[in-house]
Structure formats: C-alpha cells, structure tokens
Design an enzyme around this catalytic site. Sequence first.
Site, PDB file in Angstrom:
ATOM      1  N   ARG A  27      -8.370   6.058   4.391  1.00 21.66           N
ATOM      2  CA  ARG A  27      -9.688   6.137   3.748  1.00 21.66           C
ATOM      3  C   ARG A  27     -10.807   5.947   4.768  1.00 21.66           C
ATOM      4  NH1 ARG A  27      -5.836   4.841   0.265  1.00 21.66           N
ATOM      5  NH2 ARG A  27      -6.140   5.034  -1.987  1.00 21.66           N
ATOM      6  N   ARG A 122       7.246  16.425  -3.581  1.00 18.03           N
ATOM      7  CA  ARG A 122       6.522  15.436  -4.403  1.00 18.03           C
ATOM      8  C   ARG A 122       5.477  16.103  -5.295  1.00 18.03           C
ATOM      9  NH1 ARG A 122       5.057  10.418  -0.657  1.00 18.03           N
ATOM     10  NH2 ARG A 122       4.413   9.583  -2.660  1.00 18.03           N
ATOM     11  N   SER A 167      -2.566   5.771 -10.554  1.00 17.57           N
ATOM     12  CA  SER A 167      -2.314   6.201  -9.182  1.00 17.57           C
ATOM     13  C   SER A 167      -3.603   6.168  -8.371  1.00 17.57           C
ATOM     14  CB  SER A 167      -1.748   7.623  -9.174  1.00 17.57           C
ATOM     15  OG  SER A 167      -1.898   8.191  -7.887  1.00 17.57           O
ATOM     16  N   GLN A 169      -3.873   7.364  -5.492  1.00 15.21           N
ATOM     17  CA  GLN A 169      -4.029   8.654  -4.802  1.00 15.21           C
ATOM     18  C   GLN A 169      -4.751   9.655  -5.699  1.00 15.21           C
ATOM     19  OE1 GLN A 169      -0.108   9.708  -3.439  1.00 15.21           O
ATOM     20  NE2 GLN A 169      -0.058   8.053  -1.947  1.00 15.21           N
ATOM     21  N   ASP A 318       4.707  -0.418  -3.805  1.00 15.09           N
ATOM     22  CA  ASP A 318       5.361  -0.104  -2.528  1.00 15.09           C
ATOM     23  C   ASP A 318       6.337  -1.187  -2.074  1.00 15.09           C
ATOM     24  OD1 ASP A 318       4.070   2.278  -2.427  1.00 15.09           O
ATOM     25  OD2 ASP A 318       2.509   1.623  -1.033  1.00 15.09           O
ATOM     26  N   LYS A 345       8.331   8.686  -4.940  1.00 16.63           N
ATOM     27  CA  LYS A 345       7.823   8.246  -3.628  1.00 16.63           C
ATOM     28  C   LYS A 345       8.519   9.036  -2.512  1.00 16.63           C
ATOM     29  CE  LYS A 345       4.972   5.372  -5.402  1.00 16.63           C
ATOM     30  NZ  LYS A 345       3.545   5.681  -5.315  1.00 16.63           N
ATOM     31  N   ARG A 397      10.200   2.741   3.915  1.00 16.59           N
ATOM     32  CA  ARG A 397      10.286   1.422   3.261  1.00 16.59           C
ATOM     33  C   ARG A 397      11.731   1.084   2.895  1.00 16.59           C
ATOM     34  NH1 ARG A 397       5.122   0.255   3.520  1.00 16.59           N
ATOM     35  NH2 ARG A 397       3.578   1.727   2.713  1.00 16.59           N
TER      36      ARG A 397
HETATM   37  C1  S3P Z   1      -1.360   4.771  -2.027  1.00 17.58           C
HETATM   38  C2  S3P Z   1      -1.150   4.704  -3.364  1.00 17.58           C
HETATM   39  C3  S3P Z   1       0.181   4.516  -3.963  1.00 17.58           C
HETATM   40  C4  S3P Z   1       1.173   3.987  -2.938  1.00 17.58           C
HETATM   41  C5  S3P Z   1       1.097   4.743  -1.657  1.00 17.58           C
HETATM   42  C6  S3P Z   1      -0.281   4.603  -1.046  1.00 17.58           C
HETATM   43  C7  S3P Z   1      -2.726   5.005  -1.531  1.00 17.58           C
HETATM   44  O1  S3P Z   1       0.653   5.759  -4.447  1.00 17.58           O
HETATM   45  O2  S3P Z   1       2.478   4.056  -3.459  1.00 17.58           O
HETATM   46  O3  S3P Z   1       2.057   4.272  -0.747  1.00 17.58           O
HETATM   47  O4  S3P Z   1      -2.990   4.812  -0.334  1.00 17.58           O
HETATM   48  O5  S3P Z   1      -3.576   5.404  -2.344  1.00 17.58           O
HETATM   49  P1  S3P Z   1       0.229   6.303  -5.912  1.00 17.58           P
HETATM   50  O6  S3P Z   1      -1.213   6.474  -5.927  1.00 17.58           O
HETATM   51  O7  S3P Z   1       0.947   7.606  -6.056  1.00 17.58           O
HETATM   52  O8  S3P Z   1       0.737   5.270  -6.872  1.00 17.58           O
END
Ligand code: S3P
Length: 440
Positions: A27, A122, A167, A169, A318, A345, A397
């Site tokens: 970010r 994914r 999520s 993301q 995670d 994941k 992981r």
């Molecule tokens: C992350 C969000 C999570 C996490 C990933 C990193 C991020 O995923 O599992 O390792 O940096 O926004 P999801 O948003 O798919 O839950």
Amino acid sequence: MAFMTITPGRPLRGTITVPGDKSITHRAIILTALAEGVGRIVRYCRGQDCLDTMRAMRSLGVKIEESPDELIVHGKGLWGLCEPSDIIDCGNSGTGIRLLTGLLAGQDFFSMLTGDVSIRRRPMGRIVKPLREMGATIAGRKGGELAPLAVTGTTLHAITYASPVASAQVKSSLLLAGLFAKGTTRITEPQLSRDHTERMFQFYQLPFTRQGLTLTLEGRPSVGWPAAPSMTVPGDLSAAAFFVVGATVIPGSDVTIQGVGVNPTRTGLLDILNRMGADIQLLNPREAGGEPIADIRVKSARLRGVTIEPDVIPQTIDEFPVLCVAAAVAEGRTTVSGAEELRFKESDRIATMANELRAMGADISETPDGLTINGRGGASEHGRLLGSRCRSHGDHRVAMSLAIGALTASTETVIEETECIETSFPEFHQTLLNLTSGNP
Ligand code: S3P
C-alpha cells in the site's frame, strides 16, 4: 528445488526483528507513487511480493530508488501514471494483482496483469465484478474470473457496494478505483478486514470516512495530495507469528520480537493463543506510520485446545497455518469454522495443512469451512510431532509453519519447495537458526 532441514531439540531464545509488514508495504508503494513529491518508505518488506509491486509501479513510470533499508519514491501525482509497455507480472501476490487492477481500472491507458501459477488459479471475479459495475472494462480467462486480466482504462463512476466477503484486498481494490471515479464510493464489508488502506488514506489526509462497516470516499479529490511524508513500516505480525508460536510450544523458550504491528484487525492469533494458555506480553506500545506497534515477548507455555468461531477469522486469516501447529501440540481439541476463505490463498490452506501435519503425526481433519484438530499434548509429554519429509505446496506460510511444527518433532524434518519463503520472509531460516543457537 530448495529444501530446508529442521533439527529439533533447542529452545528459542533472544531478541529479534522481523521484516516490515507486507500488506502495508504494498500500500505504501502504491499510495506514495500517487502523492506529489518525494516520499520515503523506511523498513519496507523486501519479500518478492513487494518487490513485484515496486517493479509494477516502476513500469507505470514511477521512479523508485531502492536500498536495503528504505525506498525513495518519486510521486507522480494522482493523474501522473503512464501506460506500461509490457504485461505486469505480480508474481505470487494476491494483494499486488488485486490492488493494482483497482488502480489501473480508472486510468486512461491499457494494461495487462498476470502472476504465477498460483495467482492464475485464484479468484479475481470478486474484484472484477464490482469494478465492472463502476464502468471498468476488464477481460480475463473464464469471463474475468481468472488472470491474466486485460484492463482498458476508462472513466469510472462511483458505486455503493456490499462486498459478500470480508476481504481487505477487495476493499482496497475498490478504494483505489474509487479515488479515480466520479462521485462518492461506498463500500460495506460483512466483517471488518485489515484496515491498513484506510489508515494510510488517513495518513495522507484523503477525503474518506468510516461508519461502522461502511467506508465512504469522495472520488477525484481536488485538494492537492500532500507531499509524501516519510513512513516507517511496522514489523510484520504475520512473520512474527511463526516465532510467537515456536517460542510458545518449545519448552524453555523466551523470545522478544521488536517493533511489530499490533493493529487489532491483525491480532487474532495473539487473542486465540492467549485463550489457549500462552504467555504473551505486549511491551512498549507506540505508533509507526499511523499503525500501533509494540515489542512482543513470548515465553513457552502449555496450550489447550479451543473453539475458534467465524467472527475471529478475518483478523487471524494469514495465521491459520501456524495456529494449526499450535493446536496439533496442545492438549485437547481445537475446532475452526467459517474459514472457507483459507481455501483461496496461495494454496488451499485447509487441505495443505491437514495433509502435511497428518504426515507429521497430527490428528487433524478437514471440514468444508475449517478443521478439527485433536492435539497430541495429552498423548505424550511434550505433545511432540514426528519428524518427516513434507512439502510446502508452493505456499510460503505453509513452509514456515511446517518448520515450526518440525521444531517440536522427535527427529529431523525435511521441508521441500521452500523457495516460496522468499515471497514474504527471505531471512526466515537464518532468524530461526539464530534463535535456536541462542545467538540472535
Ligand atoms: C491482504 C489481505 C488478506 C490476506 C493477504 C493480504 C492484504 O487477503 O490474506 O495475505 O494485504 O490486503 P483477503 O483480502 O483476500 O482476505
């Protein structure tokens, strides 16, 4: 193929640091590139995932100077990115590809994004669908469900979107798209996922508010984006997690991990381990880059199994692979439910952890949305696993969690396919060796 040999038998002792937070580093690179002026990102994560995002931003015309300790990013301003001349390769990073797709949907140029074999499996529909509702033109395999994705940048309009999945993301992809959209974007998530993007928007004073689980963002901010300030990235709790569990389950351990991010949207593992009977102290609480940090001191303790309910899944997501290791050597049964996201994941983490830990003697079974683990703590004095030959399935992981499990084993363990550890924590093995040799 890289492999790692773990010889058990020594406690973990000493004081260490871990890499900068991977989520925050992605970010910070993206947002600093959109600011006006030069910004510094101190103690960034040098895992391959973040290096891939850095490379992506360079391919969009952003100058980034790189040294081991900091990145110097020459911000291009909100509308300053330019068309990449080649396909953007996001490697193994779900965060990279999903955030960058949101960023690129509202530009006035064409781009393509792809990644490694795991990324190309994914789900991308979770971002492509709402981005298309905003007017984005995105093509991809299986109707846009899978990468590679081709993005024909266009003028976006703001939407109100209730995400079916908690999520970060998805949320962050839409927030980045919303920055370039006309109007007010509203995003609601079913449970609070990690809030690093929101904190960083606040750090940059972007016009955005939160009410409960709903975020509201004014697109195309007219206020000048302040010159990029210097930002220090907290240590990654998801990297610290391996040593938190390792020190807990190996008798005689005492480890302090300095300067770790303890954002409450990330600390589910610590809460669960405390419920299991762990001895974890958060010392010296302070702030870095708009995030809470602390030193984490962990001493060994006997654990007991617990029930892990769906409401704590997002803030623990995670850390489940290493939590499975803790549960496998605890006394009594641990159940996890509502965690079907683990199947999407870097690997299907429910299946990979169940299979690999079973090979190490754990009593562990899959359910569609979680796991049941009958800990070995009751069966033998130290709840030990068995030394074995196991593999990471290309998931960093999983690889590091198996290494921690192997520390509790009766004999040596060989973990295959450990090159994936480079994606987030290149110094993992050395840090572990330092702790077990009492020489950090
Ligand atoms: C992350 C969000 C999570 C996490 C990933 C990193 C991020 O995923 O599992 O390792 O940096 O926004 P999801 O948003 O798919 O839950």
